[in-house]
Scaffold this active site. Structure first.
Site, PDB file in Angstrom:
ATOM      1  N   GLY A 273       0.836  -1.203   0.000  1.00 20.39           N
ATOM      2  CA  GLY A 273       0.000   0.000   0.000  1.00 20.39           C
ATOM      3  C   GLY A 273       0.865   1.246   0.000  1.00 20.39           C
ATOM      4  O   GLY A 273       1.897   1.282   0.666  1.00 20.39           O
TER       5      GLY A 273
ATOM      6  N   ARG B 264       0.566  -4.982  -4.939  1.00 14.96           N
ATOM      7  CA  ARG B 264       0.728  -6.002  -3.897  1.00 14.96           C
ATOM      8  C   ARG B 264       1.170  -7.325  -4.520  1.00 14.96           C
ATOM      9  O   ARG B 264       0.779  -8.397  -4.075  1.00 14.96           O
ATOM     10  CB  ARG B 264      -0.571  -6.167  -3.116  1.00 14.96           C
ATOM     11  CG  ARG B 264      -0.972  -4.948  -2.300  1.00 14.96           C
ATOM     12  CD  ARG B 264      -1.981  -5.302  -1.236  1.00 14.96           C
ATOM     13  NE  ARG B 264      -2.512  -4.134  -0.553  1.00 14.96           N
ATOM     14  CZ  ARG B 264      -1.908  -3.538   0.473  1.00 14.96           C
ATOM     15  NH1 ARG B 264      -0.760  -3.983   0.909  1.00 14.96           N
ATOM     16  NH2 ARG B 264      -2.473  -2.493   1.063  1.00 14.96           N
TER      17      ARG B 264
ATOM     18  N   ASP C 239       5.904  -5.241   5.752  1.00 21.32           N
ATOM     19  CA  ASP C 239       6.383  -6.608   6.009  1.00 21.32           C
ATOM     20  C   ASP C 239       6.340  -7.498   4.769  1.00 21.32           C
ATOM     21  O   ASP C 239       7.226  -8.342   4.579  1.00 21.32           O
ATOM     22  CB  ASP C 239       5.627  -7.244   7.183  1.00 21.32           C
ATOM     23  CG  ASP C 239       4.119  -7.212   7.002  1.00 21.32           C
ATOM     24  OD1 ASP C 239       3.641  -6.494   6.099  1.00 21.32           O
ATOM     25  OD2 ASP C 239       3.422  -7.902   7.765  1.00 21.32           O
TER      26      ASP C 239
ATOM     27  N   ASP D 114       3.388  -1.187  12.052  1.00 26.35           N
ATOM     28  CA  ASP D 114       3.357  -2.502  12.711  1.00 26.35           C
ATOM     29  C   ASP D 114       4.625  -3.334  12.471  1.00 26.35           C
ATOM     30  O   ASP D 114       4.584  -4.562  12.559  1.00 26.35           O
ATOM     31  CB  ASP D 114       2.106  -3.287  12.260  1.00 26.35           C
ATOM     32  CG  ASP D 114       2.067  -3.525  10.759  1.00 26.35           C
ATOM     33  OD1 ASP D 114       2.916  -2.973  10.031  1.00 26.35           O
ATOM     34  OD2 ASP D 114       1.177  -4.275  10.309  1.00 26.35           O
TER      35      ASP D 114
ATOM     36  N   ARG E 109      -4.852  -2.497   9.921  1.00 25.82           N
ATOM     37  CA  ARG E 109      -4.868  -3.973   9.894  1.00 25.82           C
ATOM     38  C   ARG E 109      -5.023  -4.549  11.302  1.00 25.82           C
ATOM     39  O   ARG E 109      -5.930  -4.161  11.997  1.00 25.82           O
ATOM     40  CB  ARG E 109      -3.604  -4.506   9.231  1.00 25.82           C
ATOM     41  CG  ARG E 109      -3.762  -4.638   7.730  1.00 25.82           C
ATOM     42  CD  ARG E 109      -2.867  -5.752   7.219  1.00 25.82           C
ATOM     43  NE  ARG E 109      -2.303  -5.420   5.917  1.00 25.82           N
ATOM     44  CZ  ARG E 109      -2.968  -5.490   4.779  1.00 25.82           C
ATOM     45  NH1 ARG E 109      -4.227  -5.859   4.747  1.00 25.82           N
ATOM     46  NH2 ARG E 109      -2.367  -5.178   3.650  1.00 25.82           N
TER      47      ARG E 109
END
Ligand code: F6P
Length: 342
Positions: A10, A71, A102, A128, A170
């Site tokens: 993203g 993606r 990630d 994250d 998320r």
């Protein structure tokens, strides 16, 4: 040296600031830079552009990415890794900088294991990634949430309503916690702390019993209902990295609160607005520092690394450590936010 750069996953504000920093610094060192289009997809399709100080100028403040993103997961495609390896060779790339979260950095780590000189730069509005204190993009998203809450306060107050604001992130509640804290939320729901609808309703009732006639609830898209332990999804289809599309918890909560408390409710989904627009000063500076640090690692031929922020220092960690586990919310900060709940 021939350096490749790609942006994957993203998009978020600050990607162009990293690209600009890498191109400007490498050009001073006499290197050549190739921009891979649309993340890993560009290395499967051999889609690239030349980057130079001209094309990388005037982009510091621009949201999105001038390289495009996707993606795409080459390891989920038949023959994907081989195509990527062949095209890296065809382009004569000596070092490849992957800017992503990630998923993108996980691919960079695997390619490093296959002999490619990769360097990772951590990006995501979700914040994250466990090996860095902050990813760039997060601060910009938090500012967008804060401004949205500021705007929602006046209409909520005028109509004596409960506004339920669903935010991204998320399975981590960073955006909800920081955005909610900055915007004065009256309740914040995060994935790290499963909730009951009763606890939310009780809190609003307590607040309204003190004379307040409106409330602002921030709910992370990945928030989990304690009773069912399921996250609400928009679509059960998974993307190439195995993620479902989250969303809908705000609407669900809004309906339940209105039914159980009798207070008029409205839900607002901030969605991709949180990923758009210009990066904040914090993100421009962090992204620039990351870009320069990535070039320093290339100069030292210290590959298989991800640049990271620890305190106020930029450090290098292994890509393996960078993608090992997801970073959940700092519960000390969430405890502070709780002080302001009804
Ligand atoms: O990881 C960034 C993120 O914005 C998440 O917060 C969100 O769940 C997801 O991406 C949305 O993805 P897409 O842009 O594919 O809809």
């Amino acid at each position: 040296m021939n350096i490749g750069i790609l942006t994957g996953g993203g998009d978020c504000p600050g990607l162009n600031s990293v690209i600009r920093a890498i191109v400007k610094k490498t050009s001073k060192l006499g290197h050549h830079v190739v921009g891979i289009r649309d993340g890993w997809k560009g290395l499967i399709d051999l889609n690239f552009i030349e980057l130079n100080t001209g094309s990388a100028s005037g982009i510091l403040h621009l949201g999105g990415t001038i390289l495009g993103t996707s993606r795409t997961n080459p390891f989920a495609k038949e023959g994907g890794p081989q195509k990527v390896m062949d095209n890296i060779k065809k382009l004569g790339i000596d070092a490849l900088v992957a800017i992503g979260g990630d998923d993108t950095l996980g691919v960079a780590h695997k390619l490093y294991g296959m002999g490619i000189n990769t360097i990772g730069v951590p990006k995501t509005i979700d914040n994250d990634l466990s090996a860095t204190d902050f990813t760039f993009g997060f601060d910009s998203a938090v500012n967008i949430v804060m401004n949205a809450l500021d705007n929602l306060h006046s209409t909520a107050e005028s109509h004596h309503r409960v506004m339920v604001v669903e935010v991204m992130g998320r399975h981590a509640g960073w955006i909800a916690t920081y955005g909610g804290l900055a915007g004065g939320a009256d309740y914040i729901l995060i994935p790290e702390k499963p909730f009951t609808i009763d606890e939310v309703c009780d809190s609003i009732k307590r607040r309204h019993a003190t004379g307040r006639t409106f409330s602002i609830i921030v709910v992370a898209e990945g928030a989990v209902l304690e009773e069912t332990e399921v996250v609400i999804t928009k679509d059960v289809k998974k993307d190439a990295f195995g993620h479902v599309m989250l969303g809908g918890v705000g609407k669900f909560l809004c309906t339940e609160i209105e039914k159980r408390t009798g207070f008029e409710c409205r839900d607002v989904v901030l969605g991709h607005l949180q990923r758009g627009g210009s990066p904040t000063a914090f993100d421009r500076i962090l992204a620039t520092r990351y870009g320069i640090a990535a070039v320093d690692l290339i100069e030292k031929k210290d590959f298989g690394k991800m640049v990271a922020l620890r305190g106020n220092q930029i450090v290098a960690v292994s890509l393996e450590e960078g993608v090992k586990r997801a970073k959940t919310v700092d519960m000390d900060v969430y405890e502070i936010a709780k002080t302001f709940f009804g």
